[in-house]
Design a protein around this motif. Structure first.
Motif, mmCIF file in Angstrom:
data_model
loop_
_atom_site.group_PDB
_atom_site.id
_atom_site.type_symbol
_atom_site.label_atom_id
_atom_site.label_comp_id
_atom_site.label_asym_id
_atom_site.label_seq_id
_atom_site.Cartn_x
_atom_site.Cartn_y
_atom_site.Cartn_z
ATOM 1 N N ARG A 6 65.683 5.587 54.479
ATOM 2 C CA ARG A 6 66.717 4.413 54.040
ATOM 3 C C ARG A 6 66.009 3.509 52.819
ATOM 4 N NH1 ARG A 6 71.936 5.401 55.707
ATOM 5 N NH2 ARG A 6 71.490 6.874 57.588
ATOM 6 N N MET A 7 64.973 4.141 52.198
ATOM 7 C CA MET A 7 64.414 3.114 51.396
ATOM 8 C C MET A 7 64.096 4.016 50.186
ATOM 9 S SD MET A 7 60.952 0.735 51.203
ATOM 10 C CE MET A 7 59.546 2.068 50.975
ATOM 11 N N GLU A 8 64.696 3.717 49.018
ATOM 12 C CA GLU A 8 64.356 4.493 47.682
ATOM 13 C C GLU A 8 63.481 3.564 46.772
ATOM 14 O OE1 GLU A 8 68.024 6.611 45.734
ATOM 15 O OE2 GLU A 8 68.957 4.699 46.932
ATOM 16 N N THR A 9 62.673 4.030 46.124
ATOM 17 C CA THR A 9 61.646 3.351 45.099
ATOM 18 C C THR A 9 61.509 3.685 43.755
ATOM 19 O OG1 THR A 9 59.746 4.546 45.904
ATOM 20 C CG2 THR A 9 60.205 2.678 46.994
ATOM 21 N N PHE A 10 61.627 2.783 43.010
ATOM 22 C CA PHE A 10 61.546 3.047 41.413
ATOM 23 C C PHE A 10 60.511 2.135 40.899
ATOM 24 C CE2 PHE A 10 65.793 3.336 43.441
ATOM 25 C CZ PHE A 10 66.277 4.642 42.790
ATOM 26 N N THR A 11 60.346 2.484 39.481
ATOM 27 C CA THR A 11 59.462 1.554 38.686
ATOM 28 C C THR A 11 60.138 1.315 37.333
ATOM 29 O OG1 THR A 11 58.098 3.433 37.906
ATOM 30 C CG2 THR A 11 56.977 2.249 39.483
ATOM 31 N N ALA A 12 59.975 0.137 36.621
ATOM 32 C CA ALA A 12 60.577 -0.225 35.398
ATOM 33 C C ALA A 12 60.198 -1.604 34.812
ATOM 34 C CB ALA A 12 62.235 -0.441 35.488
ATOM 35 N N SER A 13 60.315 -1.539 33.804
ATOM 36 C CA SER A 13 59.713 -2.868 33.241
ATOM 37 C C SER A 13 60.917 -4.193 33.077
ATOM 38 C CB SER A 13 59.180 -2.792 31.782
ATOM 39 O OG SER A 13 60.275 -2.378 30.878
ATOM 40 N N THR A 14 62.275 -3.654 33.199
ATOM 41 C CA THR A 14 63.365 -4.491 33.251
ATOM 42 C C THR A 14 64.231 -3.744 34.279
ATOM 43 O OG1 THR A 14 63.345 -4.828 30.908
ATOM 44 C CG2 THR A 14 65.430 -5.345 32.161
ATOM 45 N N VAL A 15 64.822 -4.621 35.516
ATOM 46 C CA VAL A 15 65.587 -4.393 36.315
ATOM 47 C C VAL A 15 66.662 -5.295 36.299
ATOM 48 C CG1 VAL A 15 65.698 -3.955 38.799
ATOM 49 C CG2 VAL A 15 63.463 -3.861 37.767
ATOM 50 N N ASP A 35 49.702 -3.362 35.933
ATOM 51 C CA ASP A 35 50.139 -2.110 35.192
ATOM 52 C C ASP A 35 51.321 -2.428 34.383
ATOM 53 O OD1 ASP A 35 52.342 -2.213 36.936
ATOM 54 O OD2 ASP A 35 52.043 -0.541 38.004
ATOM 55 N N GLY A 36 51.850 -3.469 34.057
ATOM 56 C CA GLY A 36 53.081 -3.825 33.295
ATOM 57 C C GLY A 36 54.134 -3.339 33.595
ATOM 58 N N LEU A 37 54.254 -2.896 35.025
ATOM 59 C CA LEU A 37 55.660 -2.403 35.548
ATOM 60 C C LEU A 37 55.796 -3.276 36.743
ATOM 61 C CD1 LEU A 37 54.994 1.496 35.304
ATOM 62 C CD2 LEU A 37 56.369 0.028 33.904
ATOM 63 N N LEU A 38 57.272 -3.387 37.216
ATOM 64 C CA LEU A 38 57.700 -3.658 38.245
ATOM 65 C C LEU A 38 57.954 -2.548 39.261
ATOM 66 C CD1 LEU A 38 60.299 -6.205 36.468
ATOM 67 C CD2 LEU A 38 58.021 -7.044 37.893
ATOM 68 N N ASP A 39 57.802 -2.772 40.557
ATOM 69 C CA ASP A 39 58.132 -1.635 41.522
ATOM 70 C C ASP A 39 59.490 -2.280 42.257
ATOM 71 O OD1 ASP A 39 55.859 0.369 42.273
ATOM 72 O OD2 ASP A 39 55.263 -1.483 40.952
ATOM 73 N N VAL A 40 60.274 -1.381 42.409
ATOM 74 C CA VAL A 40 61.850 -1.410 43.050
ATOM 75 C C VAL A 40 61.957 -0.991 44.381
ATOM 76 C CG1 VAL A 40 64.403 -1.794 42.757
ATOM 77 C CG2 VAL A 40 62.462 -1.994 40.527
ATOM 78 N N ALA A 41 62.246 -1.724 45.468
ATOM 79 C CA ALA A 41 62.654 -0.867 46.783
ATOM 80 C C ALA A 41 64.059 -1.401 47.052
ATOM 81 C CB ALA A 41 61.679 -1.686 47.735
ATOM 82 N N VAL A 42 64.854 -0.402 47.254
ATOM 83 C CA VAL A 42 66.183 -0.451 47.542
ATOM 84 C C VAL A 42 66.516 0.142 49.067
ATOM 85 C CG1 VAL A 42 68.682 0.351 47.153
ATOM 86 C CG2 VAL A 42 66.964 0.160 45.243
ATOM 87 N N LEU A 43 66.482 -0.862 50.095
ATOM 88 C CA LEU A 43 66.619 -0.708 51.364
ATOM 89 C C LEU A 43 68.001 -0.807 51.736
ATOM 90 C CD1 LEU A 43 63.632 -1.827 50.860
ATOM 91 C CD2 LEU A 43 63.953 -2.942 52.862
ATOM 92 N N SER A 44 68.379 0.509 52.516
ATOM 93 C CA SER A 44 69.743 0.756 53.049
ATOM 94 C C SER A 44 70.079 1.190 54.179
ATOM 95 C CB SER A 44 70.297 1.834 51.961
ATOM 96 O OG SER A 44 70.248 1.574 50.627
#
Length: 322
Positions: A248-257, A216-225
């Motif tokens: 305790r988990m946030e998720t985001f999408t982006a092409s640059t992280v 999909d041209g995107l990266l998926d990001v998981a921030v676990l706290s």
């Protein structure tokens, strides 16, 4: 294809108990399908696969079979990304994250047959500096877990060995990081780990990033706290239940992280440790890697039904046992 493609095998000899038997199985299976004998490239401590895969490309290979652990596969991904040469994963070792996400399991004959049937799919790759990955990159707890897991334990109990490595670090202090997505304003978090994924499955089949798509041209990001054992249990339960919102988990999408920590942290790419650092910058190369995958049942050019891969893999086993 009008003519049988040329191929090469990049193999990590440490991960294969009998190189001679592996070579016989692959060569006989390819010969039975009318393919020429493959070129053979063994990895070394100094070069875990990138150089061997790049040489195979220069020598005219159209398919590169990779037989090794996650580090071997990752090295070959770095070499083959951006080319028209297909990567065929032959699972070995313990992790095999890419093979697991493709649904290939740990069966050699099935991996060969997938390549022979000609199913191909272009997927994105993530990049960290000069290195590429196909599954996920991580900073913090996930890399600590890998570092704490011994090779001996992995050989004896498989992916469950990672559980013991994880337990050792459950109570470690969190990181302090600043995260920026696509060059936007940075935000601060105190997570235990940040994972940047191209696909979603972890060791043992757990799907962390349920919305991740490899093309999909995107990266998926998981921030676990998580902070406590109770938090860890709630987080794990939410992931196992595949809930849209996990505590305790946030998720985001982006092409640059971009992830910056106040101190050096352990880091990993596709389940393989890289040098610790206080920064992890990840970009995406859309549809850069050509992969051998099972062909779908509704493919009009497919002369096999949904059980074809399994049956043809059985035929490979029969041939190589003879």
């Amino acid at each position: 294809m009008d003519t049988a493609p040329r191929s090469a095998v990049v193999v990590n000899p440490v991960k294969v108990p009998d190189l001679g038997e592996l070579r016989r199985i692959i060569t006989e299976a390819l010969a039975a399908a009318g393919w020429p004998e493959p070129m053979w490239r063994e990895t070394t401590v100094e070069d875990p696969g990138a150089g061997q895969a790049a040489r195979a490309v220069r020598d005219g290979a159209e398919v590169v079979f990779v037989c090794g652990g996650d580090g071997t596969v990752m090295a070959c991904v770095s070499a083959l990304a951006g080319t028209d040469v297909a990567l065929a994963v032959l699972p070995a070792g313990t992790g095999n994250l890419l093979a697991a996400n493709l649904g290939l399991g740990g069966d050699l004959a099935t991996g060969i047959e997938v390549a022979l049937q000609g199913g191909r799919r272009r997927i994105d790759v993530g990049c960290v500096g000069e290195q590429s990955f196909a599954v996920m990159a991580g900073m913090g707890f996930d890399a600590q877990m890998l570092d704490a897991t011994s090779e001996t334990a992995k050989k004896h109990v498989g992916w469950l060995a990672y559980v013991a490595g994880a337990v050792r670090h459950l109570r470690d202090r969190p990181m302090r990081v600043r995260i920026s997505l696509d060059g936007g304003p940075a935000f601060t978090r105190r997570p235990r780990t940040v994972i940047v994924g191209n696909v979603g499955r972890l060791q043992g089949g757990m799907r962390l990033l349920s919305a991740a798509e490899p093309d999909d041209g995107l990266l998926d990001v998981a921030v676990l706290s998580p902070r406590t054992l109770r938090h860890w249990l709630a987080l794990a339960w939410g992931v196992l239940r595949r809930r849209e919102a996990v505590a305790r988990m946030e998720t985001f999408t982006a092409s640059t992280v971009e992830i910056r920590s106040n101190r050096p942290q352990p880091r990993q790419l596709d389940g393989d440790l890289i040098e610790p650092g206080d920064e992890l910058r990840v970009t995406v190369r859309p549809r850069a890697l050509l992969l051998c995958v099972p062909r779908p049942a509704n493919d009009p050019d497919l002369a096999h039904d949904a059980g074809a891969v399994s049956r043809d893999a059985d035929e490979i086993r029969d041939v190589t046992r003879a």
